[in-house]
Design an enzyme around this catalytic site. Structure first.
Site, PDB file in Angstrom:
ATOM      1  N   ASP A 397       1.116  -1.000   0.032  1.00  0.00           N
ATOM      2  CA  ASP A 397       0.051   0.242   0.034  1.00  0.00           C
ATOM      3  C   ASP A 397       1.071   1.731  -0.135  1.00  0.00           C
ATOM      4  O   ASP A 397       2.352   0.987   0.485  1.00  0.00           O
ATOM      5  CB  ASP A 397      -0.816  -0.178   1.539  1.00  0.00           C
ATOM      6  CG  ASP A 397      -1.678   1.174   0.920  1.00  0.00           C
ATOM      7  OD1 ASP A 397      -1.998   1.040   0.312  1.00  0.00           O
ATOM      8  OD2 ASP A 397      -1.527   1.749   2.559  1.00  0.00           O
ATOM      9  N   ASP A 592      -1.756  -0.616   6.495  1.00  0.00           N
ATOM     10  CA  ASP A 592      -1.459  -0.201   7.316  1.00  0.00           C
ATOM     11  C   ASP A 592      -2.651   0.380   7.921  1.00  0.00           C
ATOM     12  O   ASP A 592      -3.335   1.075   8.961  1.00  0.00           O
ATOM     13  CB  ASP A 592      -0.917   1.414   7.767  1.00  0.00           C
ATOM     14  CG  ASP A 592      -1.718   2.456   7.167  1.00  0.00           C
ATOM     15  OD1 ASP A 592      -1.131   3.312   7.503  1.00  0.00           O
ATOM     16  OD2 ASP A 592      -1.868   2.195   5.558  1.00  0.00           O
ATOM     17  N   ASP A 596      -7.155  -1.503   3.922  1.00  0.00           N
ATOM     18  CA  ASP A 596      -6.433  -2.843   3.402  1.00  0.00           C
ATOM     19  C   ASP A 596      -6.641  -4.573   3.734  1.00  0.00           C
ATOM     20  O   ASP A 596      -6.314  -5.203   2.848  1.00  0.00           O
ATOM     21  CB  ASP A 596      -5.034  -3.078   3.442  1.00  0.00           C
ATOM     22  CG  ASP A 596      -4.303  -1.451   3.491  1.00  0.00           C
ATOM     23  OD1 ASP A 596      -4.522  -0.925   2.108  1.00  0.00           O
ATOM     24  OD2 ASP A 596      -3.977  -0.309   3.769  1.00  0.00           O
TER      25      ASP A 596
END
Length: 728
Positions: A397, A592, A596
């Protein structure tokens, strides 16, 4: 309100080593009817801990000393039996005195077995009652068979005697099991060391003054004073004071972190030289520390694929050994040598030790989980350790993962000349006050710093990973505002503009794009180093972001990631990972945020960054508490080393047992030598597994494992085409 005592989770742990129990290991409790047994209702994680606890375990001091005395006296008798047997083997005594020595051996052996055998007999009876066979059964069969045959031969005045085998076998097995239980205790020491991080009391500040109270009396919202050098007792925020906080036990980072008012701190960390006043946010069982302990316990309870294979192999092994022993007796008897058949059968029973198979995987994976936790990484289960070894593709990410997640507002661009930058920021800040997105928080912070009072938001609708919308009233004018990614805002407008090289929030109302907030977010200092280290290990990297492609590509270029897949919604992120997995790649996802979570759950190894998140809601099976990306290649190396050790343990276990059984059945292996070889085999597996405990700390500039397993491909090739093309 629930107290800490009422909310505390009940966890069944081994009465000896302290490791949490699995369903299979907690099925039976020891009876206290015999002095060899532990206290009633004590449960054990394995045969080794049950045996050791029964002999030298954690009892009251008087009983503990008595059991040690019994074990020592039994060992002394067994050593005397061994010495007298050697005299007879070497024919060092006068022939007329041989019968007397044989009778003496019978008496000494009977007394030694009366002391040494009760734990094995109790275990065998317990397993037979449950219609299972165990190591206890093999030891009891071998030792008592050797004693019975020897006793009959003494009384008949002829034939071989095996009193040394009968008495030394339980001694050797007990010594081996003590070492095995001690090795498991090393892994369990991690939990005890984590639990000891909390102070026993805390200074609670109230309107009536300051009082020292136990931790179970603290509640969220309480004010807690932390003096210099003290451990923090709550998860909370600093209200007053500036100090350095040492967080090595959680993050693996030994340099202290400077903290000021507004910063969050974690219970169990150590305050530096400055006094602090904290406001508690989490207390009792809700502390991050207890969440970590629960995750590690759950990880130890979750067997890996290799562990399940080993358990099935061990279950089938013991009946096979009994059949081989019976076949050895029958075969040699039919060939006219019944005495050698008995000797062979005894050797088979003694040499066949399934403990090397049983400890080949669980000890290695338990130590690997503990070693990772020492570095500030929580790995959820031995299966996750095994999957880490095969990772060849890592999706990252962007915001908060490759970047620091603390973006700053660069500029406010008004596309509509009738809309001021002040109005744009005020309306966006009103929406984003209810958002946890990093860009949203940065917008709210900038509005406060500029002295702009946000509008009043209502009817909020949040689309995770895309944007937010709602009715915003500012200076008496209400507008239906949407803010977020260009694609999200385009659903409400007739136009869509490029976002440039920075992260951005597009803002629209009344069906028209009104402006754009541009942000910059610095990359993590070790991001490029992590990508390079992964490439050296044959692991490709992809930047999988919800931001615009231009912004994602700019960050990817800074850190050396060659493939970019953006913009992607949370559902599309999960789909990209599923496509890569279906193409045969072994995928890890690093993220994080809650956005996600679907991707973390879809990956073979989902790695969540950061200690401040609610661990109980993490979808990943790995949590990097420190947020250091360089721990990712280190963790992959640890997984590869663990799998290599497990494979070595399996090869040794099956190889040893196969050769030992063949030699014993052929009559080439004396029972006493078989017992010694069994112990050596167990110690070999234990020693090989304990190498994981000494695995080196993450190196800030590591080279790949010189002999990784599996061997990395120096050119992993491109990721599947669905992941997106290489950026220029």
């Amino acid at each position: 309100m629930k107290t800490a005592a009422t909310t505390k989770k009940t966890r069944s742990a081994c009465a000896h080593c302290g490791l949490p129990l699995t369903a299979s290991s907690s099925s039976a409790a020891c009876s206290s009817s015999a002095p060899w047994q532990a206290a009633a209702a004590d449960l054990f994680c394995c045969h080794a801990c049950r045996m050791v606890a029964a002999i030298i375990g954690k009892h009251e001091q008087g009983e503990h000393s008595w059991n040690l005395l019994r074990l020592g006296f039994g060992a002394l008798l067994a050593m005397n039996v061994m010495m007298i047997s050697l005299l007879l083997y070497t024919q060092s005594v006068d022939p007329p005195t041989v019968p007397a020595f044989r009778l003496l051996l019978l008496a000494l052996s009977a007394l030694a077995l009366a002391i040494l055998m009760p734990p094995f007999l109790a275990g065998a009876a317990r397993e037979l009652t449950a219609k299972r066979l165990s190591l206890d059964t093999l030891i009891a069969l071998g030792s008592l068979s050797a004693f019975s045959v020897s006793a009959l031969n003494v009384l008949h005045g002829t034939g071989e005697i095996y009193f040394d085998t009968a008495t030394m076998l339980p001694i050797l097995v007990t010594v081996g099991k003590i070492i095995e239980a001690s090795a498991k205790t090393r892994a369990a020491d991690l939990l005890r060391s984590l639990e000891s991080l909390l102070p026993p009391t805390a200074l609670r500040v109230t309107s009536s003054g300051t009082a020292e109270v136990s931790l179970d009396l603290l509640r969220p919202g309480d004010l807690v004073r932390v003096r210099p050098g003290e451990r923090v007792a709550v998860d909370g925020s600093i209200m007053e004071g500036t100090s350095s906080i040492e967080e090595a036990a959680f993050s693996g980072e030994f340099l202290p972190r400077t903290c000021r008012p507004g910063d969050r701190v974690i219970a169990g960390t150590v305050n530096g030289a400055g006094p602090l006043l904290l406001q508690a946010e989490k207390t009792g069982e809700e502390l991050l520390l207890h969440g970590i302990i629960d995750m590690i316990q759950d990880a130890w309870r979750t067997p890996s694929g290799a562990e399940r294979i080993a358990q099935r192999a061990a279950a089938l092994f013991i009946p096979a050994v009994v059949i081989i022993a019976a076949a050895a007796i029958l075969g040699w008897t039919l060939s006219g040598d019944a005495s050698r058949g008995l000797l062979s059968a005894l050797s088979v029973l003694v040499a066949a030790c399934p403990c090397t198979i049983g400890i080949a995987t669980p000890l290695a994976t338990s130590l690997a989980i503990a070693r990772a936790a020492k570095a500030g990484i929580v790995v959820r289960g031995g299966g996750a350790i095994e999957r880490l070894a095969s990772i060849d593709l890592v999706f990252f990410d962007k915001t908060g993962t490759v970047t620091l997640g603390s973006p700053a507002l660069q500029s406010v661009v008004s596309i509509d000349p009738l809309v001021s930058a002040q109005e744009l920021l005020a309306r966006v800040a009103a929406l984003e006050e209810a958002s946890e997105h990093a860009l949203g928080r940065a917008a709210v912070k900038e509005a406060r710093e500029r002295g702009i009072k946000p509008g009043v938001a209502s009817q909020l609708e949040v689309c995770p990973g895309s944007g937010i919308g709602g009715m915003v009233t500012w200076r008496g004018v209400a507008k239906k505002v949407v803010a977020g990614s260009a694609a999200f805002v385009a659903l409400e407008t007739d136009r869509q503009a490029a976002t440039g090289s920075s992260s951005a929030i597009d803002v629209a109302w009344d069906g028209e794009l009104r402006g754009r907030l541009l942000f910059s977010d610095p990359v993590r200092p070790d991001a490029a180093q992590c990508v390079e280290a992964l490439a050296k290990r044959g692991v490709a990297s992809v930047l999988l972001s919800g931001d615009g492609r231009s912004a994602a590509a700019a960050v990817a270029e800074q850190v050396g990631i060659l493939m970019v897949d953006a913009p992607r919604t949370p559902a599309e992120k999960r789909e990209a990972i599923s496509i890569a997995s279906a193409a045969g790649r072994s995928v890890a996802m690093v993220g994080d945020g809650i956005n996600d979570a679907p991707a973390l759950a879809a990956a073979q190894a989902g790695m969540a960054l950061g200690a401040a998140m609610d661990l109980a809601k993490q979808a990943g099976n790995v949590v990097l508490l420190s947020g250091q990306l360089m721990q990712i290649p280190w963790l992959i190396d640890l997984g590869r080393q663990t799998v290599k050790i497990v494979r070595g343990n399996f090869a040794w276990s099956f190889g040893y047992n196969g050769l030992a059984l063949a030699a014993a059945a052929a009559g080439w292996l004396h029972p006493l030598l078989a017992a010694a070889a069994m112990v050596v085999s167990s110690l070999t597996v234990l020693g090989n597994s304990l190498r994981i405990a000494a695995y080196p700390d993450p190196d800030p500039d590591p080279d790949p494992d010189p002999d990784p397993d599996p061997d990395p491909d120096p050119d992993p090739g491109p990721a599947p085409s669905a992941l997106g093309s290489t950026h220029e």
